[in-house]
Design a protein around this motif. Sequence first.
Motif, PDB file in Angstrom:
ATOM      1  N   VAL A  96      26.601 -27.920   6.477  1.00  0.00           N
ATOM      2  CA  VAL A  96      26.023 -28.457   7.722  1.00  0.00           C
ATOM      3  C   VAL A  96      24.795 -29.319   7.410  1.00  0.00           C
ATOM      4  O   VAL A  96      24.635 -30.406   7.972  1.00  0.00           O
ATOM      5  CB  VAL A  96      25.660 -27.306   8.699  1.00  0.00           C
ATOM      6  CG1 VAL A  96      24.947 -27.855   9.936  1.00  0.00           C
ATOM      7  CG2 VAL A  96      26.915 -26.539   9.103  1.00  0.00           C
ATOM      8  N   TYR A  97      23.950 -28.853   6.495  1.00  0.00           N
ATOM      9  CA  TYR A  97      22.776 -29.671   6.115  1.00  0.00           C
ATOM     10  C   TYR A  97      23.235 -31.028   5.600  1.00  0.00           C
ATOM     11  O   TYR A  97      22.688 -32.065   5.952  1.00  0.00           O
ATOM     12  CB  TYR A  97      21.961 -29.059   4.974  1.00  0.00           C
ATOM     13  CG  TYR A  97      21.465 -27.642   5.147  1.00  0.00           C
ATOM     14  CD1 TYR A  97      21.159 -27.118   6.398  1.00  0.00           C
ATOM     15  CD2 TYR A  97      21.266 -26.838   4.019  1.00  0.00           C
ATOM     16  CE1 TYR A  97      20.695 -25.816   6.512  1.00  0.00           C
ATOM     17  CE2 TYR A  97      20.796 -25.542   4.134  1.00  0.00           C
ATOM     18  CZ  TYR A  97      20.519 -25.028   5.376  1.00  0.00           C
ATOM     19  OH  TYR A  97      20.065 -23.757   5.476  1.00  0.00           O
ATOM     20  N   LEU A  98      24.238 -30.986   4.713  1.00  0.00           N
ATOM     21  CA  LEU A  98      24.699 -32.226   4.081  1.00  0.00           C
ATOM     22  C   LEU A  98      25.178 -33.229   5.127  1.00  0.00           C
ATOM     23  O   LEU A  98      24.882 -34.415   5.055  1.00  0.00           O
ATOM     24  CB  LEU A  98      25.815 -31.924   3.077  1.00  0.00           C
ATOM     25  CG  LEU A  98      25.355 -31.236   1.785  1.00  0.00           C
ATOM     26  CD1 LEU A  98      26.538 -30.665   1.014  1.00  0.00           C
ATOM     27  CD2 LEU A  98      24.580 -32.215   0.910  1.00  0.00           C
ATOM     28  N   ARG A  99      25.908 -32.730   6.118  1.00  0.00           N
ATOM     29  CA  ARG A  99      26.427 -33.635   7.147  1.00  0.00           C
ATOM     30  C   ARG A  99      25.292 -34.158   8.029  1.00  0.00           C
ATOM     31  O   ARG A  99      25.303 -35.317   8.418  1.00  0.00           O
ATOM     32  CB  ARG A  99      27.468 -32.921   8.002  1.00  0.00           C
ATOM     33  CG  ARG A  99      28.568 -32.347   7.130  1.00  0.00           C
ATOM     34  CD  ARG A  99      29.929 -32.661   7.622  1.00  0.00           C
ATOM     35  NE  ARG A  99      30.866 -32.233   6.580  1.00  0.00           N
ATOM     36  CZ  ARG A  99      32.154 -32.429   6.633  1.00  0.00           C
ATOM     37  NH1 ARG A  99      32.680 -33.059   7.669  1.00  0.00           N
ATOM     38  NH2 ARG A  99      32.925 -32.021   5.650  1.00  0.00           N
ATOM     39  N   ALA A 100      24.346 -33.279   8.340  1.00  0.00           N
ATOM     40  CA  ALA A 100      23.218 -33.713   9.177  1.00  0.00           C
ATOM     41  C   ALA A 100      22.448 -34.810   8.447  1.00  0.00           C
ATOM     42  O   ALA A 100      22.096 -35.844   9.029  1.00  0.00           O
ATOM     43  CB  ALA A 100      22.305 -32.531   9.484  1.00  0.00           C
ATOM     44  N   LEU A 101      22.203 -34.596   7.157  1.00  0.00           N
ATOM     45  CA  LEU A 101      21.458 -35.584   6.373  1.00  0.00           C
ATOM     46  C   LEU A 101      22.234 -36.889   6.292  1.00  0.00           C
ATOM     47  O   LEU A 101      21.665 -37.975   6.436  1.00  0.00           O
ATOM     48  CB  LEU A 101      21.174 -35.041   4.964  1.00  0.00           C
ATOM     49  CG  LEU A 101      20.174 -33.879   4.914  1.00  0.00           C
ATOM     50  CD1 LEU A 101      20.256 -33.162   3.574  1.00  0.00           C
ATOM     51  CD2 LEU A 101      18.752 -34.370   5.181  1.00  0.00           C
ATOM     52  N   ALA A 102      23.542 -36.776   6.090  1.00  0.00           N
ATOM     53  CA  ALA A 102      24.367 -37.984   5.994  1.00  0.00           C
ATOM     54  C   ALA A 102      24.287 -38.774   7.294  1.00  0.00           C
ATOM     55  O   ALA A 102      24.159 -40.004   7.283  1.00  0.00           O
ATOM     56  CB  ALA A 102      25.812 -37.608   5.668  1.00  0.00           C
ATOM     57  N   THR A 103      24.332 -38.081   8.412  1.00  0.00           N
ATOM     58  CA  THR A 103      24.229 -38.757   9.708  1.00  0.00           C
ATOM     59  C   THR A 103      22.892 -39.494   9.821  1.00  0.00           C
ATOM     60  O   THR A 103      22.837 -40.657  10.220  1.00  0.00           O
ATOM     61  CB  THR A 103      24.352 -37.742  10.866  1.00  0.00           C
ATOM     62  OG1 THR A 103      25.539 -36.991  10.686  1.00  0.00           O
ATOM     63  CG2 THR A 103      24.388 -38.443  12.213  1.00  0.00           C
ATOM     64  N   ALA A 104      21.828 -38.806   9.449  1.00  0.00           N
ATOM     65  CA  ALA A 104      20.502 -39.436   9.523  1.00  0.00           C
ATOM     66  C   ALA A 104      20.456 -40.670   8.616  1.00  0.00           C
ATOM     67  O   ALA A 104      19.975 -41.732   9.013  1.00  0.00           O
ATOM     68  CB  ALA A 104      19.421 -38.442   9.123  1.00  0.00           C
ATOM     69  N   LEU A 105      20.997 -40.541   7.405  1.00  0.00           N
ATOM     70  CA  LEU A 105      20.959 -41.642   6.439  1.00  0.00           C
ATOM     71  C   LEU A 105      21.766 -42.837   6.924  1.00  0.00           C
ATOM     72  O   LEU A 105      21.355 -43.984   6.763  1.00  0.00           O
ATOM     73  CB  LEU A 105      21.493 -41.163   5.084  1.00  0.00           C
ATOM     74  CG  LEU A 105      20.548 -40.232   4.320  1.00  0.00           C
ATOM     75  CD1 LEU A 105      21.300 -39.458   3.244  1.00  0.00           C
ATOM     76  CD2 LEU A 105      19.391 -41.009   3.713  1.00  0.00           C
ATOM     77  N   GLU A 106      22.904 -42.538   7.537  1.00  0.00           N
ATOM     78  CA  GLU A 106      23.748 -43.641   8.008  1.00  0.00           C
ATOM     79  C   GLU A 106      23.073 -44.455   9.096  1.00  0.00           C
ATOM     80  O   GLU A 106      23.375 -45.624   9.288  1.00  0.00           O
ATOM     81  CB  GLU A 106      25.100 -43.097   8.517  1.00  0.00           C
ATOM     82  CG  GLU A 106      26.059 -42.838   7.365  1.00  0.00           C
ATOM     83  CD  GLU A 106      27.050 -41.731   7.672  1.00  0.00           C
ATOM     84  OE1 GLU A 106      27.275 -41.425   8.864  1.00  0.00           O
ATOM     85  OE2 GLU A 106      27.591 -41.146   6.704  1.00  0.00           O
ATOM     86  N   THR A 107      22.152 -43.837   9.810  1.00  0.00           N
ATOM     87  CA  THR A 107      21.439 -44.590  10.840  1.00  0.00           C
ATOM     88  C   THR A 107      20.108 -45.112  10.322  1.00  0.00           C
ATOM     89  O   THR A 107      19.204 -45.414  11.089  1.00  0.00           O
ATOM     90  CB  THR A 107      21.196 -43.720  12.089  1.00  0.00           C
ATOM     91  OG1 THR A 107      20.467 -42.548  11.670  1.00  0.00           O
ATOM     92  CG2 THR A 107      22.497 -43.299  12.727  1.00  0.00           C
ATOM     93  N   GLY A 108      19.976 -45.170   8.995  1.00  0.00           N
ATOM     94  CA  GLY A 108      18.788 -45.795   8.416  1.00  0.00           C
ATOM     95  C   GLY A 108      17.571 -44.894   8.355  1.00  0.00           C
ATOM     96  O   GLY A 108      16.467 -45.352   8.069  1.00  0.00           O
ATOM     97  N   ARG A 109      17.768 -43.596   8.614  1.00  0.00           N
ATOM     98  CA  ARG A 109      16.603 -42.710   8.515  1.00  0.00           C
ATOM     99  C   ARG A 109      16.684 -41.869   7.252  1.00  0.00           C
ATOM    100  O   ARG A 109      17.669 -41.907   6.533  1.00  0.00           O
ATOM    101  CB  ARG A 109      16.503 -41.857   9.775  1.00  0.00           C
ATOM    102  CG  ARG A 109      16.431 -42.758  11.019  1.00  0.00           C
ATOM    103  CD  ARG A 109      16.028 -42.013  12.243  1.00  0.00           C
ATOM    104  NE  ARG A 109      14.608 -41.684  12.243  1.00  0.00           N
ATOM    105  CZ  ARG A 109      14.012 -41.006  13.214  1.00  0.00           C
ATOM    106  NH1 ARG A 109      14.711 -40.552  14.240  1.00  0.00           N
ATOM    107  NH2 ARG A 109      12.730 -40.743  13.167  1.00  0.00           N
ATOM    108  N   GLN A 110      15.599 -41.149   6.991  1.00  0.00           N
ATOM    109  CA  GLN A 110      15.536 -40.398   5.737  1.00  0.00           C
ATOM    110  C   GLN A 110      15.539 -38.894   5.974  1.00  0.00           C
ATOM    111  O   GLN A 110      15.308 -38.431   7.090  1.00  0.00           O
ATOM    112  CB  GLN A 110      14.260 -40.779   4.980  1.00  0.00           C
ATOM    113  CG  GLN A 110      14.229 -42.224   4.538  1.00  0.00           C
ATOM    114  CD  GLN A 110      12.829 -42.677   4.230  1.00  0.00           C
ATOM    115  OE1 GLN A 110      11.910 -42.456   5.002  1.00  0.00           O
ATOM    116  NE2 GLN A 110      12.655 -43.318   3.081  1.00  0.00           N
TER     117      GLN A 110
END
Length: 814
Positions: A312-326
Amino acid sequence: VSFLFILSAIGYAPAMARRGNQDPEPDLFSGLEPPPAPGVSNAPTARTAPHERMPKTSALPPGAKRVDVALERGAPEPFTYWAPAVLVTQLLPGTRVLVPLGPRTAIGYVVAIEEVETLQATGLDPGRIKPVIKTLDEDGTLVIPPILDLARWIARQYACPLGSVLAAVLPAGVKRGAEAARLRMINAAVPAEALRAAAEVCAKKAPKQSAVLHALLAAGEPILATELLKSTEANDAALKALLKKGLIAIHEKAPVTLAEAYAQGTEPTVPSGLTLTAAQESACASIREALAGGRHRAFLLQGVTGSGKTEVYLRALATALETGRQGLVLVPEIALTPQTAARFEERLGRHGVAVLHSHLTDGERAEAWRAVRSGRIGVVIGARSALFAPLERLGCIVIDEEHEGTFKQESTPRYQAREVAYERARAAGAVLILGSATPSLESALAAQSGRCQRLLLPERVRGQKLPPVEIVSMTEENRDTNRYNYLARALVTAVRETVARGEQTILFLNRRGYATVITCLRCGHTERCAQCDITLTSHREREIVTCHYCGMEKPIPETCAECGAPGIKFWGLGTERLEHQVRQTFPDARVARMDSDTMTRRVSYVETLSAFRAGQIDILIGTQMIAKGLDFPNVTLVGIVLADTALHMPDFRSRERTFQLLEQVSGRAGRSEKGGRVLVQTYLPKDPAVLAAAQHDYQGFIENELRERRTYGYPPYTRLARLLIRGKDGAKASAAAREAAEILRGATQSSPLQVLGPSNAPLAMLEGFHRFHILVKSPTGEALAGLFGGPMGRALERLKGADATVDIDPQSML
Ligand code: ADP
Ligand code: ZN
């Protein structure tokens, strides 16, 4: 009114007490009259007759500005300086500067820059204010605005000087401008045959050179110079000689920098065939929605070990990264294994992942920090202090194992990373995910009261059951066998069966050393540390007895220090003795031990774990070090050798800690379809924490525990401050503690704050200091911040004959 009275009673200048708001007060901000900083002598300084040196009306040069600076050390409040026009352009809030302080200079951080007029308006005399010497951040400000704001928040919440918080924000290597050291690799320059011949030739006359050549031959590949020299006990001269003879070659390489490692980027490798479980899916959906909203939200992701939280963490982070956030991931230091890091790197590496583990050199850490600062890094993973990573587009913060005590920093600034993460996420409009199998009572209550949203992963991903836990009463065991046992019969049988099946066992014991109590059988004298009033632990391998607090060591006594009689008894069980016992009981099993005595090098940690994973070890014995995060499918038996070690601690969190630890360790068993079981040896088989853990009954446990905490007014229902007072002279320290309690009682008389104590701290003497403590219970953190953050905090620092430390939200009550 009571404040002023108290402060003047202890010799504090009344003017110091008038600080109610952020506006500067003349006496506080004068750069000319700093309080003596530690290490700065009290000798008369330039402050004598300043008015004669400069006319009182002297104006500052055109374009000059007023600059308030928080010093790294020695001053609780910012001081005022001025900066000439040429310098002003280089200064921003957060810039590191060098300033005069009395007869010396000091390092500080710009916290405010204002027009000079505001200076006159406050009544400060420009003629008495000194100029900033220079900026230390020529290439740009290191403390970025969100971090400066966070530091201000920490300073207030945890009642510590802003300068000391800022000092902790930047890695030492960054401040020094350290580069990661070049690594020297040694290669063979001639074929193996020639190398072997040369080694024989110089064996007599130059044994060190010969040893180096043999080591190179044995390795068959380039070796790091430092390792080569260490293993052969040779020095640089040997290398030089070999270089001259043309037998070896040396080449330097930069340590892998993050930019190099991830510039190419790899496609994320999602494990094939991984479809989220329904619970994971719904957790991810909630988080995705929050991320899309772009507003701050907090989640408590509660799921047993193996329930797929990391996914779940990995997917949440991936979502944030895909929208240009860190993203920012905090894990307990101990869980920051190569295994953990690799999982994040594999999946998110193409966005740039920086792993800040504690084994980095200052230079490596500085390089990682600079990579983050440059904006090339998408995800930072680290322990507590990674909170201060200079990420400017932060979208998601994850705290794994959020219940862990290590998220509290135990030296100034004494912040709780979980709380600071709430603040950082709030300010950045980021999503915060707190993950745990056994959430802290603080987070459990936060979820109940709506401060965060609970996301439940009730089952392990492959549907494996949590392992059944059997409680073994050691009192009964000892009575039935009529002797004192370390390993109960049930555990011995279970280990034997597990080894026979070719499966693996973990034995957990939270105490290092051989024997933990050393007593004379004749007079009853017990060996204690003279400095710490704590029983000494023997370490047979190192042939010493030692104090686990101050590190004092001495040879193992053969006779009693008190009466001189020979028969000394070594009681109690540490991991070293357990290993000895296990090797005797299971002579055919392959046994390894992991604790801080055996794992002095990072390499040995990695080696032991990979040997265990490869099935080369049957029984792994260890401390906390093996309690967390390890996922070994072939481990089908976990033995908790003594569950009681934490329960006896005089601390209101001892039951919570015991429950969490038992749950955590049990989670190491039965992670594959082979199943598994857990045996818990205890002298307290009826203890509610032990019973609840045996049934994996988190909900039952916290309901009970929350009720108790509310009844007795402990966190999370109150906010606690602990004032620790210590001094070399017991009587003086005790008097200081009484005085401090009186001051606090006076200041809280008509408030809901409650002052308890002073009393002896449970560890009444440590490292030669007598220790007393006072607890303050408050309904809110704000009230405590108000109490200690103001003049009160500083008044307490001036106690005679003792020093006082304020710890807001203390994790240790010892
Ligand atoms: P936790 O962090 O809760 O301990 P992990 O996320 O590490 O759990 O998951 C445990 C194991 O299960 C890992 O090997 C992971 O790759 C795997 N896993 C996670 N989610 C799924 C899933 N939906 N289906 C199959 N395997 C999964
Ligand atoms: Zn000691």
